[in-house]
Design an enzyme around this catalytic site. Structure first.
Site, PDB file in Angstrom:
ATOM      1  N   HIS A  38       0.843  -1.199   0.000  1.00 30.72           N
ATOM      2  CA  HIS A  38       0.000   0.000   0.000  1.00 30.72           C
ATOM      3  C   HIS A  38       0.879   1.251   0.000  1.00 30.72           C
ATOM      4  CE1 HIS A  38      -2.598   2.999   2.245  1.00 30.72           C
ATOM      5  NE2 HIS A  38      -3.374   2.668   1.230  1.00 30.72           N
ATOM      6  N   ASP A  67      -1.128   5.298  -6.586  1.00 37.29           N
ATOM      7  CA  ASP A  67      -2.231   6.254  -6.674  1.00 37.29           C
ATOM      8  C   ASP A  67      -1.777   7.315  -7.678  1.00 37.29           C
ATOM      9  OD1 ASP A  67      -4.007   5.240  -4.612  1.00 37.29           O
ATOM     10  OD2 ASP A  67      -2.537   5.938  -3.158  1.00 37.29           O
ATOM     11  N   HIS A  80      -0.882  10.185  -3.413  1.00 36.98           N
ATOM     12  CA  HIS A  80      -2.145   9.691  -2.868  1.00 36.98           C
ATOM     13  C   HIS A  80      -3.266  10.717  -2.919  1.00 36.98           C
ATOM     14  CE1 HIS A  80      -5.194   8.928   0.264  1.00 36.98           C
ATOM     15  NE2 HIS A  80      -5.149   7.719  -0.272  1.00 36.98           N
TER      16      HIS A  80
HETATM   17  O1  G3P Z   1      -6.566   1.069  -2.842  1.00 36.92           O
HETATM   18  C1  G3P Z   1      -6.701   0.577  -1.580  1.00 36.92           C
HETATM   19  C2  G3P Z   1      -6.402   1.691  -0.707  1.00 36.92           C
HETATM   20  O2  G3P Z   1      -5.267   2.319  -1.234  1.00 36.92           O
HETATM   21  C3  G3P Z   1      -7.535   2.640  -0.650  1.00 36.92           C
HETATM   22  O3  G3P Z   1      -7.333   3.627   0.226  1.00 36.92           O
HETATM   23  O4  G3P Z   1      -7.102   6.001   0.578  1.00 36.92           O
HETATM   24  O5  G3P Z   1      -5.089   4.566   0.678  1.00 36.92           O
HETATM   25  O6  G3P Z   1      -6.138   5.063  -1.493  1.00 36.92           O
HETATM   26  P1  G3P Z   1      -6.370   4.864  -0.022  1.00 36.92           P
HETATM   27 CA    CA Z   2      -5.007   3.782  -3.010  1.00 35.54          CA
END
Ligand code: G3P
Ligand code: CA
Length: 366
Positions: A38, A67, A80
């Site tokens: 992540h 992202d 992000h």
């Molecule tokens: O894509 C899974 C996770 O990344 C979603 O939450 O806010 O970290 O993009 P976020």
């Molecule tokens: Ca994400």
């Protein structure tokens, strides 16, 4: 099916078993479940930096997450938030460039300008002082980290795949297509074109595209992929309406909050299966927060998704203080509940090393 097929049996296969291409062809942990880094190994190095990505790669993650947002000059960068102020020194370098809401938007800056910024761990400003969101993580203001483009990250992953012989995948999130569209930017098509340029085109190519905005994801499925001759795997990220994270144009053309309520009603998984291959739920959507150590409450979501042919990839598994639910003894126990009791197909984690290690030790029983 290739190498992965030999790792699977009828009893151990998750929903991924029907589709080996969603996995790395040589999972370092030897199971059919997957670990998605992540924002990289973001528990150890500032999120979405190439340093965090290379660390996650070395730790054995199956996928690295990107992202993606667009700049003023239509470049795709790995970031992000659509804002810059949580993870950069933009307020020091470009103090006059905040919008009326006080935020600094990546879309207001050229790539050349963004290259002048230093990236750090996430922080909030309290009484003029930067306070780290996660004090135990990489210290603020140390070393130097910069922003990179989606292409630069893909080239690094493909370079590592070449030099190591592994096949680590891309897990790309198109951030807020509704926002980009309202600013006159076409982010989704640009992301797909970039992926196509680097050879990610077909269903069995090792890249997945995910979006929170259901209208944006459906458009990728219905219009953009067919137009570009692409058929990549798509995952619907699940949010809650109360988060106010997705907007859509109202009848008067003004943006209004998008309601996710339909996703929690009967028939929702079948509806999602009409345009996606999987779902990405928030952890409490799979294991209820009201669970206790003696009474784990698994929701119906995973079963319903699997029945509809969808894979389930919850987010986000963290080790940090306050981030282990009260119903779990520790991080490993949290993984055990999600993999063994809920039967999820993979997870998003800031600590890919710990999840890979857990799967190495426990994956045979899944
Ligand atoms: O894509 C899974 C996770 O990344 C979603 O939450 O806010 O970290 O993009 P976020
Ligand atoms: Ca994400």
């Amino acid at each position: 099916m290739g190498v992965v097929g030999t790792l699977l049996t009828a009893t151990t296969a998750s929903a991924f078993a029907d589709d080996a291409a969603l996995r790395s062809v040589d999972p370092s942990h030897g199971t059919d479940r997957v670990v998605v880094a992540h924002r990289g190994a973001s528990g150890y190095l500032p999120e979405h930096t190439l340093a965090a990505k290379s660390m996650a790669y070395a730790q054995g993650a199956d996928f690295l997450e990107q992202d993606v947002v667009m700049t003023k000059d239509d470049k795709l960068v790995v970031l992000h938030d659509r804002f810059l102020d949580r993870v950069t020194d933009v307020a020091d370098v470009f103090p006059e460039r905040a919008r009326e809401d006080g935020r600094y938007y990546a879309i207001d800056f050229t790539l050349e300008e963004l290259r002048k910024l230093s990236f750090s761990e996430g922080f909030t400003v309290d009484d003029g002082k930067k306070v780290a969101d996660y004090p135990e993580r990489f210290p603020l203001g140390k070393s130097h980290f910069g922003l990179h483009t989606l292409s630069e990250e893909i080239e690094m992953i493909q370079g590592l795949n070449h030099s190591t012989g592994r096949d680590v995948g891309l897990y790309v999130e198109v951030k807020a297509p509704w926002f980009h569209q309202s600013e006159g930017k076409e982010v989704s098509k640009a992301v797909l074109e970039t992926l196509k340029h680097y050879g990610y085109v077909d269903h069995d190519d090792n890249a997945i595209v995910q979006v929170f905005d259901p209208r944006g994801l459906k458009r990728i499925h219905d219009e953009l992929q067919p137009e570009l001759g692409m058929d990549l795997r798509l995952v619907q990220l699940m949010g809650e309406t109360s988060w106010d994270m997705t907007f859509q144009p109202g009848t008067d053309g003004k943006l209004e909050p998008y309601s996710y309520d339909w996703m929690y009603q009967k028939g929702a998984m079948g509806r999602i299966a009409g345009y996606a291959d999987g779902i990405g739920p928030w952890k409490p959507m799979v294991i209820e927060d009201s669970s206790t150590k003696g009474n784990i409450k698994v929701t119906e979501l995973v079963d319903k998704a699997h029945d509809a042919g969808l894979v389930v990839m919850p987010y986000t598994f963290r080790l940090d203080e306050g981030r282990i639910p009260a119903w779990a003894n520790d991080y490993d126990d949290m993984l055990r509940v999600f993999f063994e009791e809920a039967g999820v197909d993979g997870i998003f984690t800031d600590y890919p090393d710990r999840a890979v290690q857990w799967l190495k030790q426990n994956g045979d029983a899944l």
